[in-house]
Design a protein around this motif. Structure first.
Motif, short mmCIF file in Angstrom:
data_model
loop_
_atom_site.label_atom_id
_atom_site.label_comp_id
_atom_site.label_asym_id
_atom_site.label_seq_id
_atom_site.Cartn_x
_atom_site.Cartn_y
_atom_site.Cartn_z
N LYS A 41 10.25 3.57 16.23
CA LYS A 41 10.91 4.76 15.70
C LYS A 41 10.92 4.65 14.17
N SER A 42 10.29 5.62 13.51
CA SER A 42 10.17 5.58 12.06
C SER A 42 10.29 6.98 11.47
N ASP A 43 10.53 7.04 10.18
CA ASP A 43 10.50 8.30 9.44
C ASP A 43 9.19 8.39 8.67
N LEU A 44 8.63 9.61 8.60
CA LEU A 44 7.30 9.80 8.03
C LEU A 44 7.32 10.85 6.92
N SER A 45 6.46 10.62 5.93
CA SER A 45 6.15 11.64 4.92
C SER A 45 4.65 11.71 4.81
N LEU A 46 4.10 12.93 4.77
CA LEU A 46 2.66 13.13 4.67
C LEU A 46 2.29 13.56 3.26
N PHE A 47 1.30 12.87 2.68
CA PHE A 47 0.78 13.22 1.36
C PHE A 47 -0.67 13.68 1.52
N ILE A 48 -0.97 14.84 0.95
CA ILE A 48 -2.33 15.37 1.02
C ILE A 48 -2.93 15.53 -0.37
N ASP A 49 -2.16 15.20 -1.39
CA ASP A 49 -2.59 15.33 -2.77
C ASP A 49 -2.41 13.98 -3.47
N GLY A 50 -3.44 13.51 -4.16
CA GLY A 50 -3.39 12.20 -4.78
C GLY A 50 -2.33 12.06 -5.85
N THR A 51 -2.11 13.11 -6.64
CA THR A 51 -1.10 13.05 -7.69
C THR A 51 0.29 12.82 -7.10
N ASP A 52 0.60 13.53 -6.02
CA ASP A 52 1.90 13.36 -5.36
C ASP A 52 2.03 11.96 -4.77
N LEU A 53 0.97 11.49 -4.12
CA LEU A 53 1.02 10.15 -3.52
C LEU A 53 1.22 9.08 -4.59
N TYR A 54 0.42 9.12 -5.64
CA TYR A 54 0.52 8.10 -6.68
C TYR A 54 1.92 8.10 -7.30
N ALA A 55 2.49 9.27 -7.56
CA ALA A 55 3.83 9.35 -8.15
C ALA A 55 4.84 8.65 -7.25
N ASP A 56 4.78 8.91 -5.95
CA ASP A 56 5.73 8.31 -5.01
C ASP A 56 5.48 6.81 -4.87
N LEU A 57 4.22 6.44 -4.69
CA LEU A 57 3.86 5.02 -4.51
C LEU A 57 4.24 4.20 -5.73
N PHE A 58 3.90 4.67 -6.92
CA PHE A 58 4.19 3.93 -8.14
C PHE A 58 5.70 3.78 -8.32
N ASP A 59 6.46 4.84 -8.02
CA ASP A 59 7.92 4.78 -8.16
C ASP A 59 8.52 3.76 -7.20
N GLU A 60 8.05 3.73 -5.98
CA GLU A 60 8.58 2.77 -5.00
C GLU A 60 8.24 1.34 -5.42
N ILE A 61 7.06 1.13 -5.98
CA ILE A 61 6.70 -0.21 -6.46
C ILE A 61 7.60 -0.60 -7.63
N ARG A 62 7.87 0.34 -8.53
CA ARG A 62 8.77 0.04 -9.66
C ARG A 62 10.15 -0.38 -9.17
N ARG A 63 10.60 0.18 -8.05
CA ARG A 63 11.93 -0.13 -7.53
C ARG A 63 11.95 -1.38 -6.65
N SER A 64 10.80 -1.99 -6.42
CA SER A 64 10.74 -3.16 -5.54
C SER A 64 11.56 -4.31 -6.12
N THR A 65 12.13 -5.11 -5.23
CA THR A 65 12.97 -6.23 -5.66
C THR A 65 12.49 -7.58 -5.15
N HIS A 66 11.67 -7.57 -4.11
CA HIS A 66 11.25 -8.85 -3.53
C HIS A 66 9.74 -9.01 -3.39
N SER A 67 9.08 -8.04 -2.76
CA SER A 67 7.65 -8.22 -2.49
C SER A 67 6.90 -6.90 -2.52
#
Length: 401
Positions: A41-67
């Motif tokens: 059981k998981s929650d999903l978000s779909l990205f179809i545009d590279g700009t949107d994906l990169y913005a989200d991915l980069f932000d989550e990496i910036r917020r990472s604390t362990h790995s």
């Protein structure tokens, strides 16, 4: 005499390559074990545009604390790739455990100075699926085509996007890049973590020393969607796709940048059409690799004759890898509907059993159809002799395209 010697040398090379491929594949199939994961059981978000994906991915990496664990097939030397690599170096400098795994062939052009800088900053780096003896040609073809990112063991990503300017629509030859990429939170993130670590330690050549470690596998809450992580390697994907087609009751949607099916899958689609099942296939109008567009055409004729709807996306380049079967489940991931993915590559897809999410995916597909041209039998039969010759040549080497 010179021509005879040259012909003999060429013949010997062809035989050697053939034997390398046949026995290399046989050796791999004997040693490969297909991993299976349960429904989560998981929650999903779909990205179809590279700009949107990169913005989200980069932000989550910036917020990472362990790995931060990253696996891509392609990493470029362009500005977009350098920005991503700089972010990984920053996180490593902060004390975050950063592991970057890239496919050896897909990312072969990545400058070695960038790799050295990553290692100096504390990023652990490895190439996946390095070609090796005694089956050099086969292992050169068998790629790790997966795209997985896992952050703090809690947030996962998988899908069709790699890292480079073309994925942001900045390649003038390809134009806008249309793709499908998922963000996964909740239970299934642990399966993506497990799969990444299996690939990582296989590349490193040592035992997995952090399996089930609570820092990498934290307790995760259930999400709202039933999903299953499905990794495949070499021959497992054909059986998976075949089961999808056989389960269909009313409609099949196939979205792929490269439509080069096996004989078994091609016949299964024809059988489905003859049962009255609607089959829609989405492919790009443009091509990003020589020969793949031409190799697809020989498979279209029988499908068109049986009523298959084939759409060619013209609004840029179409790279989505999606299958939707009725309203019961959809499949999004890294696997193409081609022989390279079917018989050679390591891939990972996510099976989704959430009807509301499936409806949103189908709505996106119909948006893509509205930016596509339907291929007709009339157009198909008007192809020139030169085009048909190119198609036959491409089909002859379709396993390697």
């Amino acid at each position: 005499m010179v021509w005879i010697v040259a012909a003999l040398i060429l013949l010997v090379l062809i035989v050697m390559i053939r034997l390398d491929f046949v026995y290399g594949r046989e050796h791999l199939l004997k040693s490969s074990i297909n991993r299976t994961y349960p429904i989560r059981k998981s929650d999903l978000s779909l990205f179809i545009d590279g700009t949107d994906l990169y913005a989200d991915l980069f932000d989550e990496i910036r917020r990472s604390t362990h790995s931060v664990h990253v696996l891509f097939y392609i990493m470029r030397n362009d500005e977009e790739s350098r920005e991503f690599l700089y972010l990984l170096k920053q996180k490593a400098a902060e004390g975050v455990k950063v592991r970057l795994l890239l496919d050896y062939v897909g990312s072969f052009t990545l400058k070695r100075k960038y790799i050295s800088q990553l290692k100096e900053s504390g990023v652990q780096f490895q190439f996946a699926h390095k070609p090796r003896l005694p089956f050099f040609f086969y292992t050169l073809q068998a790629r790790n085509h997966r795209k997985i990112t896992v952050i703090d063991g809690k947030i996962g990503y998988l899908g069709g996007f790699n890292i480079g300017k073309e994925y942001l629509g900045k390649d003038p030859k390809l134009g806008y890049w249309r793709d499908y990429h998922l963000k996964v939170t909740g239970e299934a993130a642990s399966d993506l973590q497990d799969l990444f670590l299996k690939d990582w330690f296989h590349a490193v050549g040592t035992e997995n020393t952090i399996a089930n470690h609570p820092l990498y596998f934290p307790s995760l809450e259930e999400g709202s969607s039933k999903v299953r992580v499905v990794p495949t390697f070499a021959h497992h994907l054909e059986a998976l796709f075949l089961s999808f087609i056989k389960e269909a009751k009313s409609e099949i949607h196939i979205c792929t940048p490269y439509f080069i099916p096996s004989h078994t899958l091609h016949e299964a689609l024809i059988t489905a059409l003859r049962k009255g099942i609607s089959v829609k296939i989405m492919v790009p109008m443009r091509s990003d690799h020589p020969g793949v567009k031409e190799a697809s055409f020989p498979y279209y004729e029988k499908l068109l004759e049986e009523g298959c709807e084939i759409y060619r996306y013209y609004y840029g380049f179409y790279h989505g890898k999606v299958m939707v079967i009725d309203d019961s489940f959809c499949d999004i991931g890294t696997a193409n509907f081609d022989k390279h993915s079917l018989y050679l590559n390591a891939e990972v897809n996510l099976l989704i059993f959430d009807r509301e999410f499936i409806r949103s995916v189908k709505a996106t597909i119909f948006e893509d159809i509205n930016r596509s041209e339907r291929l007709t039998l009339e157009f198909y039969h008007k192809r020139s002799l030169l085009e048909r010759l190119k198609e036959r040549a491409a089909a002859a080497i379709s396993h390697f395209l």
